[in-house]
Motif scaffolding. Structure first.
Motif, PDB file in Angstrom:
ATOM      1  N   PHE A  70      33.870  40.937  50.712  1.00 44.09           N
ATOM      2  CA  PHE A  70      32.377  41.580  50.812  1.00 44.09           C
ATOM      3  C   PHE A  70      32.191  42.405  49.869  1.00 44.09           C
ATOM      4  CE2 PHE A  70      28.633  43.904  52.302  1.00 44.09           C
ATOM      5  CZ  PHE A  70      28.049  42.914  53.193  1.00 44.09           C
ATOM      6  N   GLY A  71      31.043  42.239  49.094  1.00 36.38           N
ATOM      7  CA  GLY A  71      30.886  43.124  47.934  1.00 36.38           C
ATOM      8  C   GLY A  71      29.175  42.917  47.527  1.00 36.38           C
ATOM      9  N   ASN A  72      28.897  43.555  46.216  1.00 37.45           N
ATOM     10  CA  ASN A  72      27.737  43.217  45.773  1.00 37.45           C
ATOM     11  C   ASN A  72      27.369  42.422  44.534  1.00 37.45           C
ATOM     12  OD1 ASN A  72      28.131  46.469  46.456  1.00 37.45           O
ATOM     13  ND2 ASN A  72      26.104  46.044  46.578  1.00 37.45           N
ATOM     14  N   VAL A  73      26.601  41.503  44.651  1.00 31.99           N
ATOM     15  CA  VAL A  73      26.180  40.684  43.660  1.00 31.99           C
ATOM     16  C   VAL A  73      24.660  41.098  42.821  1.00 31.99           C
ATOM     17  CG1 VAL A  73      25.904  38.059  42.710  1.00 31.99           C
ATOM     18  CG2 VAL A  73      27.361  38.759  44.669  1.00 31.99           C
ATOM     19  N   VAL A  74      24.786  41.166  41.810  1.00 28.64           N
ATOM     20  CA  VAL A  74      23.465  41.467  41.054  1.00 28.64           C
ATOM     21  C   VAL A  74      22.842  40.301  40.638  1.00 28.64           C
ATOM     22  CG1 VAL A  74      22.358  42.753  39.311  1.00 28.64           C
ATOM     23  CG2 VAL A  74      24.287  43.643  40.476  1.00 28.64           C
TER      24      VAL A  74
END
Length: 288
Positions: free
Chosen positions: A218-222
């Protein structure tokens, strides 16, 4: 400011501003146990959360260094990116839309904005407030940052093709939309958001830590998008500088990455997946 400050918001959520014990003059905003923002009052050009640094790279690549820009921020947190633009592009005009007026009052009291920052904060739902922005902003915004969360999830109504069309109407020629997307293994939500953006704007790219883009955690994608060519010539070099091993997916690789992902409409939109509670530890994935 010294010590930890706390406020119970009208929504019932608990907001906390904590000093960063590793960096004097820096603070973290935590809402309902989720880290929301990190601010360095002594040096607002210093960005801490990894995904915010990636949006900072995009800001750095727009136009000429130091050139003022017009920016629209949907979602505020502790106003980290508006502070960054003010510090690195003096004279910029910035509009911020934030739902929680009590939260921003708490932030501005204890983490004040610079004087004459040119940052205007408006309160209300991000999508509903678009129709109430000055008409002069239509076709005049160089950067729109979409970073809207309800708790740790992105609300469904700001994920659809109809929403992105409303946002794109504000873009100036060469303008860019940057969207913070939180997703887990497989990245079904992020890939669908990229497919949705690509239906609205011709050029789309995804920026993230390598392990996140590979769908391992899980994490952030810009996601960044523009009607014209994105400023990607120097982006791989900037991404290589950190934080963490990172990659840019664009062009044919982006087309392959989103292959089969459905475009989201107002009728099919759903919130982003909920992360595990254990994810939100110091330095973990966060917003704004």
């Amino acid at each position: 400011m010294s010590g930890t400050l706390e406020l119970r918001l009208p929504s019932g959520l608990r907001a906390v501003i904590e000093p960063d014990r590793w960096a004097d003059g820096s603070y973290t905003l935590v809402v309902d146990g989720t880290p929301q923002s990190h601010v360095d009052l002594d040096d607002p050009s210093r960005l801490f959360f990894e995904y915010v640094q990636r949006i900072g790279h995009v800001i750095d690549e727009w136009g000429d260094p130091g050139q003022p820009m017009t920016a629209l921020h949907l979602g505020a947190g502790a106003l980290t990116l508006p502070r960054y633009i003010h510090a690195t592009r003096p004279g910029s005009r910035q509009q911020v839309i934030e739902l929680d007026e009590a939260l921003i009052g708490f932030v501005r009291e204890h983490l004040p904005l610079p004087k004459q920052s040119g940052i205007r904060v408006r309160y209300g739902d991000a999508r509903a407030m678009l129709a109430r922005l000055p008409a002069a902003l239509h076709g005049a915004v160089d950067l729109v940052v979409v970073d809207v969360f309800s708790g740790a999830r992105i609300p469904a109504h700001v994920t659809s093709v109809e929403f992105y069309r409303e946002v794109a109407a504000f873009l100036a020629p060469g303008g860019i939309i940057a969207v913070n997307v939180a997703d887990g293994p497989g990245l079904a939500f992020a890939r669908s958001q990229a497919a949705t953006l690509r239906l609205v704007l011709a050029d789309v790219a995804a920026l993230a830590e390598t392990s996140v883009l590979k769908g391992r955690r899980f994490g952030n994608v810009v996601l960044i998008a523009s009607a014209s060519g994105l400023p990607l010539d120097w982006m791989p070099r900037l991404m290589a500088r950190g934080p963490h091993p990172a990659a840019v997916i664009a062009g044919r690789e982006l087309v392959n990455w989103i292959a089969g992902a459905p475009v989201v409409s107002d009728q099919t939109a759903v919130p982003s997946p909920a992360p595990a509670t254990s994810l939100f530890t110091r330095g973990g994935s966060a917003s704004r």
